[in-house]
Design an enzyme around this catalytic site. Structure first.
Site, PDB file in Angstrom:
ATOM      1  N   HIS A   9       1.587  -2.949  10.642  1.00 37.41           N
ATOM      2  CA  HIS A   9       2.791  -3.622  11.147  1.00 37.41           C
ATOM      3  C   HIS A   9       3.246  -3.096  12.509  1.00 37.41           C
ATOM      4  O   HIS A   9       4.429  -2.856  12.748  1.00 37.41           O
ATOM      5  CB  HIS A   9       3.928  -3.513  10.133  1.00 37.41           C
ATOM      6  CG  HIS A   9       3.555  -4.058   8.794  1.00 37.41           C
ATOM      7  ND1 HIS A   9       3.330  -5.389   8.579  1.00 37.41           N
ATOM      8  CD2 HIS A   9       3.328  -3.433   7.614  1.00 37.41           C
ATOM      9  CE1 HIS A   9       2.986  -5.566   7.312  1.00 37.41           C
ATOM     10  NE2 HIS A   9       2.977  -4.400   6.706  1.00 37.41           N
ATOM     11  N   ARG A  35      -9.079  -7.457   4.914  1.00 39.27           N
ATOM     12  CA  ARG A  35      -7.935  -6.917   5.651  1.00 39.27           C
ATOM     13  C   ARG A  35      -8.017  -5.397   5.706  1.00 39.27           C
ATOM     14  O   ARG A  35      -7.803  -4.779   6.753  1.00 39.27           O
ATOM     15  CB  ARG A  35      -6.639  -7.365   4.960  1.00 39.27           C
ATOM     16  CG  ARG A  35      -5.322  -6.954   5.589  1.00 39.27           C
ATOM     17  CD  ARG A  35      -4.210  -7.572   4.737  1.00 39.27           C
ATOM     18  NE  ARG A  35      -2.868  -7.357   5.243  1.00 39.27           N
ATOM     19  CZ  ARG A  35      -2.040  -6.418   4.835  1.00 39.27           C
ATOM     20  NH1 ARG A  35      -2.432  -5.540   3.911  1.00 39.27           N
ATOM     21  NH2 ARG A  35      -0.819  -6.331   5.325  1.00 39.27           N
ATOM     22  N   GLN A  51       0.832  -1.207   0.000  1.00 38.66           N
ATOM     23  CA  GLN A  51       0.000   0.000   0.000  1.00 38.66           C
ATOM     24  C   GLN A  51       0.867   1.258   0.000  1.00 38.66           C
ATOM     25  O   GLN A  51       1.936   1.297   0.598  1.00 38.66           O
ATOM     26  CB  GLN A  51      -0.924   0.008   1.222  1.00 38.66           C
ATOM     27  CG  GLN A  51      -2.047   1.015   1.109  1.00 38.66           C
ATOM     28  CD  GLN A  51      -3.185   0.711   2.057  1.00 38.66           C
ATOM     29  OE1 GLN A  51      -3.338  -0.412   2.512  1.00 38.66           O
ATOM     30  NE2 GLN A  51      -3.995   1.703   2.368  1.00 38.66           N
ATOM     31  N   GLN A 100       1.717 -11.139   9.743  1.00 39.78           N
ATOM     32  CA  GLN A 100       2.246  -9.908   9.169  1.00 39.78           C
ATOM     33  C   GLN A 100       1.464  -8.672   9.583  1.00 39.78           C
ATOM     34  O   GLN A 100       1.937  -7.552   9.410  1.00 39.78           O
ATOM     35  CB  GLN A 100       2.334  -9.986   7.642  1.00 39.78           C
ATOM     36  CG  GLN A 100       1.028  -9.937   6.917  1.00 39.78           C
ATOM     37  CD  GLN A 100       1.157  -9.460   5.475  1.00 39.78           C
ATOM     38  OE1 GLN A 100       0.319  -8.722   5.041  1.00 39.78           O
ATOM     39  NE2 GLN A 100       2.171  -9.864   4.744  1.00 39.78           N
ATOM     40  N   SER A 144       4.652  -6.454   2.362  1.00 38.04           N
ATOM     41  CA  SER A 144       3.396  -6.279   3.098  1.00 38.04           C
ATOM     42  C   SER A 144       2.217  -6.792   2.271  1.00 38.04           C
ATOM     43  O   SER A 144       2.143  -7.995   1.967  1.00 38.04           O
ATOM     44  CB  SER A 144       3.232  -4.810   3.489  1.00 38.04           C
ATOM     45  OG  SER A 144       2.102  -4.629   4.321  1.00 38.04           O
ATOM     46  N   LEU A 145       1.298  -5.925   1.886  1.00 37.58           N
ATOM     47  CA  LEU A 145       0.175  -6.307   1.030  1.00 37.58           C
ATOM     48  C   LEU A 145       0.643  -7.089  -0.194  1.00 37.58           C
ATOM     49  O   LEU A 145      -0.030  -8.024  -0.653  1.00 37.58           O
ATOM     50  CB  LEU A 145      -0.571  -5.046   0.585  1.00 37.58           C
ATOM     51  CG  LEU A 145      -1.541  -5.184  -0.583  1.00 37.58           C
ATOM     52  CD1 LEU A 145      -2.758  -5.992  -0.177  1.00 37.58           C
ATOM     53  CD2 LEU A 145      -1.947  -3.809  -1.104  1.00 37.58           C
TER      54      LEU A 145
END
Length: 310
Positions: A200, A118, A12, A249, A93-94
């Site tokens: 995170h 999410r 993102q 995560q 991440s994503l």
């Protein structure tokens, strides 16, 4: 295993207005099909949002996450149709959801539904506890950790992006306090990230059980392409492990320095960012001296990559 080409999928913040317009227009059978499927699965005009939507609409985390996944995967499908076959995939991440989809661990439909969920859960946290994320350059990660530990409130090191760049995440007030101390420490820059929630960090812990329930419903297969997880900087051995890593995560930091180092140790010499941004290719360029690093940020760069693998 000896790898050569790694596909890196962004997270993102890589979204931008019109990011899929050229994909849908120029590649209707591949990229266009991805967005048709996304619109059907999500009940959203995702293709239109990624082609015509304004920046503010795309910034909403519950929209940004499926939008980036769909755009990144659409580019992957364009490249794959031309013969591109990476030896290794990874995601920031994503982007790990996109990597797992590219590796055959997740179906596109399940991946889209999971990242939409999410994003919705993260938006709940953002609405309840105003949060922020800031990229920090010029201060070593261990010193950032020390500064964050001394702040009254939640602010933690969320992304180990490069030796000279980290990201902190937490409540808006605690992040602001940390920024003040980091300026005094000599930070080269402090850049607020275009995200909708404090990813995170421990503020996300309240979501783990709820998201785990969604992950449990989806089918996770063993990888058909080797996957490096940015949670552990190690290869993902099974679908079950992939499911658990996606749960972890939410609160775990992104270990991107270690992930790129692991790819280099496995023999990767060609690092290709597949998605709408150029952040990951920029980070790789800063960490790798002799590797080939490229992006698929626009139509011209996609054409160049296609030509190189033809």
């Amino acid at each position: 295993m000896n790898a050569s080409v790694i596909a890196m999928f962004p997270g993102q913040g890589s979204q931008r207005e019109g990011m899929a317009a050229h994909l849908i227009r120029e590649h209707p059978g591949t990229a266009g099909a991805v967005f048709e499927r996304a619109d059907e699965v999500l009940g959203l005009p995702l293709g239109r949002l990624c082609s015509e939507g304004d920046a503010e609409r795309l910034r909403a985390t519950e929209i940004a996450q499926p939008a980036i996944l769909a755009t990144s995967y659409a580019i992957f499908e364009v490249l794959r149709a031309e013969g591109f076959a990476p030896d290794l995939v990874t995601g920031h991440s994503l982007g790990e959801f996109t990597a797992l989809t590219a590796a055959g661990v997740l179906d596109l439909a399940d991946a889209l539904l999971l990242v939409r969920r999410r994003g919705e859960l993260m938006a709940e946290i953002a609405a309840a506890v105003p949060g922020a994320m800031t990229a920090v350059s010029g201060v070593p990660a261990d010193r950032i950790e020390e500064i964050c530990a001394g702040i009254d409130g939640v602010v933690e090191l969320a992304n180990y992006n490069a030796p000279d760049q980290s990201v902190i995440s937490g409540t808006a007030a605690a992040v602001a306090d940390a920024e003040e101390l980091l300026r005094a420490e000599g930070a080269g820059s402090l850049v607020a990230l275009r995200v909708g929630a404090p990813f995170h960090c421990s503020l996300m812990a309240a979501l783990e059980d709820r998201f785990a329930a969604d992950l449990a419903v989806a089918e996770f297969r063993d990888p058909a392409i080797d996957v490096l997880s940015s949670v552990t900087a190690q290869r993902v051995s099974s679908g079950d492990e992939a499911r658990e890593l996606l749960r972890r995560q939410l609160t775990a930091p992104v270990r991107w320095i270690e992930t790129i180092a692991a790819a280099a140790d496995l023999g990767c010499t060609d690092y290709l960012e597949i998605g709408p941004g150029r952040v990951l290719s920029g980070l790789a360029n800063r960490m790798l001296d002799t590797a080939t690093v490229r992006s698929t940020h626009d139509a011209r760069r996609i054409s160049a990559v296609v030509a190189s693998y033809a």
